[in-house]
Design an enzyme around this catalytic site. Structure first.
Site, PDB file in Angstrom:
ATOM      1  N   CYS A  56      84.273 -35.544  -1.619  1.00  0.00           N
ATOM      2  CA  CYS A  56      84.394 -36.806  -2.350  1.00  0.00           C
ATOM      3  C   CYS A  56      83.312 -37.791  -1.930  1.00  0.00           C
ATOM      4  O   CYS A  56      83.399 -38.413  -0.867  1.00  0.00           O
ATOM      5  CB  CYS A  56      85.778 -37.417  -2.117  1.00  0.00           C
ATOM      6  SG  CYS A  56      86.032 -38.993  -2.984  1.00  0.00           S
TER       7      CYS A  56
ATOM      8  N   CYS B   9      84.535 -41.400  -1.616  1.00  0.00           N
ATOM      9  CA  CYS B   9      85.322 -41.644  -0.399  1.00  0.00           C
ATOM     10  C   CYS B   9      84.438 -41.751   0.837  1.00  0.00           C
ATOM     11  O   CYS B   9      84.669 -42.599   1.705  1.00  0.00           O
ATOM     12  CB  CYS B   9      86.324 -40.513  -0.192  1.00  0.00           C
ATOM     13  SG  CYS B   9      87.354 -40.113  -1.606  1.00  0.00           S
ATOM     14  N   ASP B  10      83.430 -40.881   0.946  1.00  0.00           N
ATOM     15  CA  ASP B  10      82.742 -40.693   2.220  1.00  0.00           C
ATOM     16  C   ASP B  10      81.257 -41.029   2.234  1.00  0.00           C
ATOM     17  O   ASP B  10      80.627 -40.980   3.292  1.00  0.00           O
ATOM     18  CB  ASP B  10      82.909 -39.230   2.674  1.00  0.00           C
ATOM     19  CG  ASP B  10      84.370 -38.859   2.877  1.00  0.00           C
ATOM     20  OD1 ASP B  10      85.147 -39.746   3.287  1.00  0.00           O
ATOM     21  OD2 ASP B  10      84.737 -37.703   2.614  1.00  0.00           O
TER      22      ASP B  10
END
Length: 319
Positions: free
Chosen positions: A145, A148-149
Site C-alpha cells: 500500500c 499507507c507507507d
C-alpha cells in the site's frame, strides 16, 4: 444445536469491528467470527495486523501501530457487548432465513450459527510474490500500500512490482516521497492503460526495469537489497533498495459465498443502496466490496454503514 443471533459478522478488520461496535451499541448482540490466528488469509484484525505504523487514521496525531489500532477496536467492540470468536467459517448458506454458518465440518447437518442478518467483512488479500524474505520483511520495507507507507521512504530508492494500472498509480504516487522509483516488470510491455503509461514514462523519477523478476528480498530488520533474474537471458543480479511495493493485484475473500451473491467482473462483492448485497438481509463492508480505495478509514466507514443498514432492516422486519 446451532447458536442463534440477530447479527452474525464475518471478519474482524476495521470494517468488521466497526460494524460490531455499532451493532453492539444498538443492542443487537452481534457475534463476530474473527478468523483463526494461525491462518494468514483469515487472520483476526485483517491486513492491519501485518503493518507497522499507521499515520493516516484520524485521531492519532503521532500515528499508531497497526496491531495496536486493531486491538483498540477489538476492545471497544467487546466493551459494548460484541461476542468475538476466534474461528473460521467453512460454509455459509444464504438460501433462506435464518441464514446458517458452519465452523469446521462442512458436511455436518447441524450448522454452528443461525442469524437473522449477516454482515460480510471478509476483506481482500494482496497477491504476493512468494519469494524468500517477503513474509519476514512485510511491514519492514515490503508493502502492498503506497498510500499507507510511502511517507516512510522519503529521499530513498524503492521498487514497485507490477505492470497494470495499480502498479503505475503506486509508482507515480511514490515519487512524491522517494528519490527514485524503479518499476519492475517481468515483460517488456505494460498492461496498464495508455494514459497511465504515458504519465509514468514522463516522470523523471520513475525508472523501468524490463524483463526482470525478483527472486529474493534481503535485509536483517528492514529491506536492504533484492535479487533479480532477467526473464529473457536468465542472468541473475542484485540491486540495493530501501523498499519493495508489491502491486500485482488483490484477491477478495469471497470463497464461502461467491456462488450465492452477485459479484463484479473483477470478483469483488457487489453492493447497492449502501451496503446491501443481492440477498435481502445480507450486507457487506470493507475491502471485500471495495476495489477502489482499500483504506482502513474507508473500511471502517462502510462497517458503520452496514451495521446501521442491518439495524434498520431488522426494525422493518419487526425483529
Amino acid at each position: 444445536m446451532a447458536i442463534s443471533t440477530k447479527v452474525l459478522i464475518i471478519g474482524s478488520g476495521p470494517a468488521g469491528l466497526t460494524s460490531a461496535i455499532y451493532a453492539a451499541r444498538a443492542q443487537l448482540g452481534p457475534i463476530v467470527i474473527e478468523g483463526e490466528p494461525s491462518s494468514t488469509s483469515d487472520q483476526p484484525g485483517g491486513q492491519l495486523m501485518l503493518t507497522t505504523e499507521v499515520e493516516n487514521f484520524p485521531g492519532f496525531t503521532d500515528g499508531i501501530m497497526g496491531p495496536e489500532l486493531m486491538g483498540q477496536m477489538r476492545a471497544q467492540a467487546e466493551r459494548f457487548g460484541a461476542d468475538l470468536r476466534s474461528e473460521k467459517i467453512s460454509r455459509l448458506d444464504l438460501s433462506a432465513r435464518p441464514f446458517r454458518a458452519w465452523v469446521g465440518d462442512t458436511e455436518a447437518a447441524e450448522a454452528t450459527y443461525e442469524a437473522s442478518v449477516v454482515i460480510l467483512a471478509t476483506g481482500a488479500r494482496a497477491l504476493m510474490l512468494n519469494v524468500p524474505g517477503e513474509d519476514r520483511l512485510l511491514g519492514h520495507g515490503v508493502s502492498t500500500c503506497a498510500t499507507c507507507d510511502g511517507f516512510f521512504f522519503r529521499g530513498q530508492e524503492i521498487m514497485v512490482v507490477g505492470g497494470g494500472d495499480s502498479a503505475l498509480e503506486e509508482a507515480t504516487f511514490l515519487t512524491r516521497f522517494a528519490d527514485k522509483v524503479i518499476l519492475v516488470h517481468r515483460r517488456d510491455s505494460l498492461r496498464a492503460s495508455k494514459i497511465m503509461q504515458e504519465r509514468a514514462m514522463a516522470n523523471e523519477k520513475i525508472e523501468f526495469l524490463w524483463n526482470a523478476q525478483i527472486t529474493e528480498i534481503h535485509g536483517d530488520t528492514k529491506v536492504a537489497s533484492v535479487s533479480l533474474v532477467d526473464t529473457v537471458t536468465g542472468a541473475a543480479f542484485t540491486r540495493d533498495i530501501a523498499g519493495v511495493f508489491v502491486a500485482i493485484g488483490h484477491q477478495p475473500a469471497t470463497d464461502i459465498f461467491a456462488d450465492q451473491l452477485d459479484l463484479h467482473g473483477n470478483g469483488y462483492l457487489a453492493v447497492h443502496d449502501g451496503s446491501r448485497t443481492s440477498i435481502d438481509g445480507v450486507f457487506a463492508c470493507g475491502d471485500v466490496a471495495d476495489h477502489t480505495y482499500r483504506q482502513a478509514i474507508t473500511a471502517a466507514g462502510t462497517g458503520c454503514m452496514a451495521a446501521i443498514d442491518a439495524e434498520r432492516w431488522l426494525e422493518a422486519q419487526g425483529s
